[in-house]
Design an enzyme around this catalytic site. Structure first.
Site, PDB file in Angstrom:
ATOM      1  N   LYS A 173       1.011  -1.393  -0.026  1.00  0.00           N
ATOM      2  CA  LYS A 173      -0.102   0.027   0.053  1.00  0.00           C
ATOM      3  C   LYS A 173       0.903   1.187  -0.035  1.00  0.00           C
ATOM      4  CE  LYS A 173      -2.883   3.073   2.214  1.00  0.00           C
ATOM      5  NZ  LYS A 173      -1.899   4.188   1.923  1.00  0.00           N
ATOM      6  N   GLU A 248       7.996   0.049  11.907  1.00  0.00           N
ATOM      7  CA  GLU A 248       9.237   1.150  11.765  1.00  0.00           C
ATOM      8  C   GLU A 248       8.643   2.367  12.037  1.00  0.00           C
ATOM      9  OE1 GLU A 248      11.539   3.618  11.176  1.00  0.00           O
ATOM     10  OE2 GLU A 248      11.828   3.063   9.125  1.00  0.00           O
ATOM     11  N   CYS A 282      13.228   8.983   9.289  1.00  0.00           N
ATOM     12  CA  CYS A 282      12.920   8.599  10.513  1.00  0.00           C
ATOM     13  C   CYS A 282      14.277   8.577  11.329  1.00  0.00           C
ATOM     14  CB  CYS A 282      12.359   7.088  10.358  1.00  0.00           C
ATOM     15  SG  CYS A 282      13.509   6.306   9.416  1.00  0.00           S
ATOM     16  N   GLU A 380       8.321  14.229  17.397  1.00  0.00           N
ATOM     17  CA  GLU A 380       9.110  13.967  16.314  1.00  0.00           C
ATOM     18  C   GLU A 380       8.305  15.390  15.397  1.00  0.00           C
ATOM     19  OE1 GLU A 380       8.287  10.573  13.748  1.00  0.00           O
ATOM     20  OE2 GLU A 380      10.335  10.553  13.053  1.00  0.00           O
TER      21      GLU A 380
END
Ligand code: TXE
Length: 488
Positions: A173, A248, A282, A380
């Site tokens: 996806k 992740e 990330c 973040e």
């Protein structure tokens, strides 16, 4: 406008509807994307399930699977300019980075191509006479791979490579933000000659596409990269089908500079650590922990470097920082920076959204030494914003570094070997870079813990994650089985 299609069961087809993709450099629509909903998700998963159970794929040897992956790697390499241009156009990631990253994508496929026939079971020295016992590593089944917009080709390759090498089938996806490179990548899989249904690409929105995929009864494993909140929804979905998950989820990685470090080298690594990919990475080293005695000198170097960065259209080879992928992302960054400044952070540079079209945001540095719990230090941001916190001692550096629920990456800059070892031991992170930052390789496992997720991508361990162990017992005696009521 350009038009793209889904790739399901070896065929290119339209979705239930279409949606427009915006060019982040201008903020205007440039392509019509196919939207997968329940029917398309179901078609893709059913095709992957059928391809896993019957047809040519389960009959292929591991070596033959490896050869197909090798062919795919060559096709990716040959198509690199086209893929890079599409990723840049649809996500705003600068062309210098997308071009360089595609070479890595091909490398990952080559690595897993070579690994396909090295995924071995074991013979067990069993504690019973007349018995042979061994384990087989078998593919786990249908893998739902869900990726975010940043580095989609790369984040997909680290899932697709080991999954196909292990013999799984895949429904990928693509993110609704910038799916073009993945929909184009499907053409290469088709050309490489993978049997129909082995690899499928869909795209669509979280609730109507991603969520349907995660709880589908024929999905066996979910490999997800994205934000922690979405990960919770993914895990809730997997409570329906009890699929295994690997997650992740990004981080708030500490970049630690001691006073004995080579400050010029550390400054270059810090610039790459936070401003590469316009901070949408990330592993972004988004928390600079710097020893007080060198803080002013180091910040002066960083400020000069940040202000010299060339911010321009992402398709120009000389651009160093391009636009963010979405307006939503920029709004969030603006809000968190404003909150941090109100809380008492000091603006070193940046922080002003430029006038004009496109989702640009400048390289920004906030000195948060007096407010170490400001939003920009703890959350973040996923943008080009560096938050700085000063420390005095090694113990204090470790304490601040580990004061986060994330646990993905970390960087240590020091000239002391013994200190480097102490930091490596003490840091709670899946990756520690010493006197370097952002290095990756298909050979090295990558992943985190806590809010950064679980499971590893890259390396042999990742391929094993896409397998399940079958234990085989074979009795070698011809004598009749004795007492049926005694377990042996
Ligand atoms: O990503 P999402 P978002 C972090 C970053 C960012 C925040 C939110 O801090 O600001 O997450 O980003 C699909 N079931 N990272 O909201 O939603 C979605 O369609 C199943 C870190 O844009 O996590 C997309 O394909 N799937 C990071 C994918 O999940 C669902 C990368 C990721 O989107 C779903 C991205 C659902 N219910 C964001 N809802 C990193 N680690 O690099 C959405 N999706």
């Amino acid at each position: 406008m350009d038009r793209f299609q889904l790739y399901i069961d070896g065929q290119f087809r339209d979705g239930a509807a279409t949606f427009q993709s915006l060019d982040p450099a201008t903020g205007t629509p440039w392509a019509e994307m196919p939207e997968a909903r329940e029917a398309e998700v179901n078609a893709a998963v059913t095709a992957a399930h059928r391809a896993f159970r019957s047809g040519p794929w389960p009959k292929l040897t591991a070596t033959a699977r490896g050869k197909l992956l090798m062919k795919l790697a060559d096709l990716v390499q040959a198509a690199a300019p086209r893929l890079a241009a599409l990723e840049t156009r649809d996500t705003g990631k600068i062309i210098r980075e997308t071009s360089a990253q595609i070479a890595y994508v091909a490398d990952y496929f080559r690595y897993y191509a070579g690994l396909a026939d090295k995924i071995e079971g074991a013979h067990l020295p069993i504690d019973k006479p007349d018995m042979e016992v061994w384990t087989r590593r078998e593919p786990v089944g249908v893998v739902a791979a869900i990726v975010p917009w940043n580095s989609q080709l790369f984040l997909s390759a680290v899932k697709i490579g080991p999954a196909l090498a292990a013999g799984c089938t895949v429904v990928l996806k693509a993110s609704e933000d910038g799916p073009a490179p993945m929909l184009e990548f499907a053409r290469l899989v088709h050309e490489a000659g993978f049997p129909a249904g082995v690899f499928n690409v869909i795209t669509g929105f979280g609730p109507t596409c991603g969520a349907v995929l995660t709880r589908h009864p024929l999905v066996d494993h979910i490999a997800f990269t994205g934000g922690p909140e979405t990960a919770r929804a993914v895990v809730r979905g997997s409570a329906e089908n009890l699929a295994s998950t690997s997650l992740e989820l990004g981080g708030k990685s500490p970049f630690i500079v001691f006073d004995d470090a080579d400050l010029d080298s550390a400054a270059n690594a810090q610039v790459s650590g936070i401003f590469a990919a316009t901070g949408q990475s990330c592993v972004a080293g988004s928390r600079l922990l710097v020893q007080s005695s060198v803080k002013d000198a180091f910040l002066a170097k960083l400020k000069a470097k940040a202000e010299a960065i060339r911010i321009a259209a992402p398709d120009e080879m000389t651009t160093e920082v391009g636009p963010l992928c979405t307006l939503r992302q920029r709004d969030r960054i603006e809000r968190l920076v404003a909150e941090s400044l109100t809380a008492g952070a000091r603006l070193v540079t940046g922080g002003q959204t430029p006038e004009g079209a496109g989702f640009y945001y400048p390289p920004t540095i906030l000195d948060c030494s007096s407010v170490p719990d400001a939003a920009s230090v703890t959350q973040e941001l996923f943008g080009p914003v560096l938050s700085v916190v000063a420390f005095e001692t090694e113990d204090e550096a470790l304490e601040i570094a580990n004061a986060t629920q994330y646990g993905l990456a970390s960087g240590v800059f020091t000239a002391s070997l013994t200190r480097a070892h102490r930091m490596i031991r003490g840091l709670r992170a899946g990756v520690v870079w010493v006197n370097t930052y952002r290095a990756v390789s298909p050979i090295a496992p990558f992943g985190g813990s806590g809010l950064s997720g679980h499971g590893r991508e890259g390396g042999l361990a990742a391929a094993l994650d896409y397998t399940t162990v079958k234990t085989v017992w074979l009795r070698t005696s011809d004598a009749p089985i004795p007492d049926p009521f005694v377990m042996r």
